[in-house]
Write an enzyme that holds these catalytic residues in place. Structure first.
Site, mmCIF file in Angstrom:
data_model
loop_
_atom_site.group_PDB
_atom_site.id
_atom_site.type_symbol
_atom_site.label_atom_id
_atom_site.label_comp_id
_atom_site.label_asym_id
_atom_site.label_seq_id
_atom_site.Cartn_x
_atom_site.Cartn_y
_atom_site.Cartn_z
ATOM 1 N N GLU A 128 -4.356 3.835 6.132
ATOM 2 C CA GLU A 128 -4.201 3.675 4.687
ATOM 3 C C GLU A 128 -4.734 4.895 3.960
ATOM 4 O OE1 GLU A 128 -5.939 0.594 1.318
ATOM 5 O OE2 GLU A 128 -5.411 -0.175 3.282
ATOM 6 N N ARG B 233 0.819 -1.221 0.000
ATOM 7 C CA ARG B 233 0.000 0.000 0.000
ATOM 8 C C ARG B 233 0.853 1.272 0.000
ATOM 9 N NH1 ARG B 233 -2.217 -3.668 -1.204
ATOM 10 N NH2 ARG B 233 -4.099 -4.639 -0.372
ATOM 11 N N SER C 146 -10.759 0.821 3.077
ATOM 12 C CA SER C 146 -10.090 0.425 4.317
ATOM 13 C C SER C 146 -9.442 1.625 4.989
ATOM 14 C CB SER C 146 -9.023 -0.630 4.028
ATOM 15 O OG SER C 146 -9.607 -1.806 3.514
#
Length: 311
Positions: free
Chosen positions: A302, A183, A232
């Site tokens: 995130e 990520r 998320s």
């Protein structure tokens, strides 16, 4: 604090850049998937690569903050708005380029295009390999910046090269030249992804469709896709799942203002209607604090925070 509709001196200077659509004091909440946040001091949609370079150069020379807005799917904008220059690339800024042979092919798409465009082109050309991206919202540029993915794969698995614009011009970088991890990717400072080239093999398109349909069905059952959200909230800690930890400390369904930790998936925050960035950020902080106190795990967000967050 940025005021909606107010044209600042920076906006007046940017008006001199040709081939750009410019809006001063433009509300950003409608462009953010969680539907919260203030206005951009200047929102710029360049209509050519040269125009983008000129915007980046002016921002650098003026010392103005620079923010890149993709599809707004992994972004939290502060209630105080976003000072400086906010760039949003049109989805059709660059034409698609397709080169397919017996073994596979290369697909080059503009960074402002939605991720689903890659999936659609892949299927139309008899290619496979990017099924894991099918249900991810946002743009291809955002997928590069966040190395977007699921448990089944990540963007850089299928990326061949990335074109990046900086105040000094535009150039291509190979995958090896862009450091990336879970990520995360490291693009040149002040750079904006303009195009992305994907390498995909030929394969069983029917099996590929079955896999994508199954993944999308699973997402609909387990994620609050029908409510405003930004996906998320936290990356998964090594060997664990963020949602499990948040549920463990009893926060699933917890509400602050008009923002809620989803009752469907504890690692998602949804806007119940009328939420503010303060509400959302308050929930993020609460989740981090509770999990840290109970388990010792540091939860890493995130979602990307942009702009001014009011106390």
């Amino acid at each position: 604090m940025v005021e909606a509709g107010v044209k600042t001196a920076l906006a007046l200077r940017l008006e001199r850049v040709p081939d750009c659509e410019l809006k001063a004091g433009e509300p950003l909440a409608p462009l953010i998937s969680v539907r919260v946040g203030g206005a951009a001091e200047v929102l710029v949609r360049p209509r050519s690569g040269d125009a983008l370079v000129e915007v980046l150069k002016l921002a650098r020379d003026e010392g103005a903050p620079l923010s890149i807005l993709g599809g707004g799917a992994n972004t939290l904008v502060g209630d105080g708005g976003v000072p400086g220059v906010t760039v949003k690339l049109p989805g059709d800024l660059f034409p698609e380029l397709i080169d397919v042979g017996p073994e596979g092919g290369l697909i080059t798409l503009g960074a402002g295009a939605a991720i689903v465009k890659l999936v659609n082109v892949m299927r139309s050309q008899g290619l496979v390999g990017a099924e894991f991206l099918a249900g991810i919202p946002g743009t291809l540029g955002g997928a590069v910046a966040m190395n977007a993915g699921t448990k089944n794969g990540e963007a850089f698995r299928v990326i061949e090269a990335v074109e990046v614009a900086t105040p000094d011009g535009v150039g291509w970088l190979t995958k090896a030249q862009v450091p990336h991890a879970y990520r995360h990717s490291e693009l040149p400072a002040g750079g904006v992804v303009t195009r992305v080239r994907f390498r995909l093999p030929r394969g069983d398109v029917a099996a590929s469709k079955v896999a994508m349909d199954a993944d999308l069905g699973y997402r609909k059952r387990t994620q609050p896709l029908s409510q405003p959200n930004f996906g998320s909230v936290f990356t998964n800690p090594p060997g664990d799942h963020a949602g499990r930890l948040i549920e463990l400390v009893g926060l699933k369904g917890h509400t602050l203002g008009r923002a809620q930790i989803s009752t469907l998936h504890a690692n998602w925050i949804v806007n119940l209607g009328g939420a503010t960035a303060r509400d959302v950020l308050g929930l993020i902080t609460l989740m981090q604090t509770r999990v840290k106190e109970a388990t010792g795990v540091d939860m890493k967000p995130e979602v990307k925070r942009v702009g001014v967050f009011l106390p």
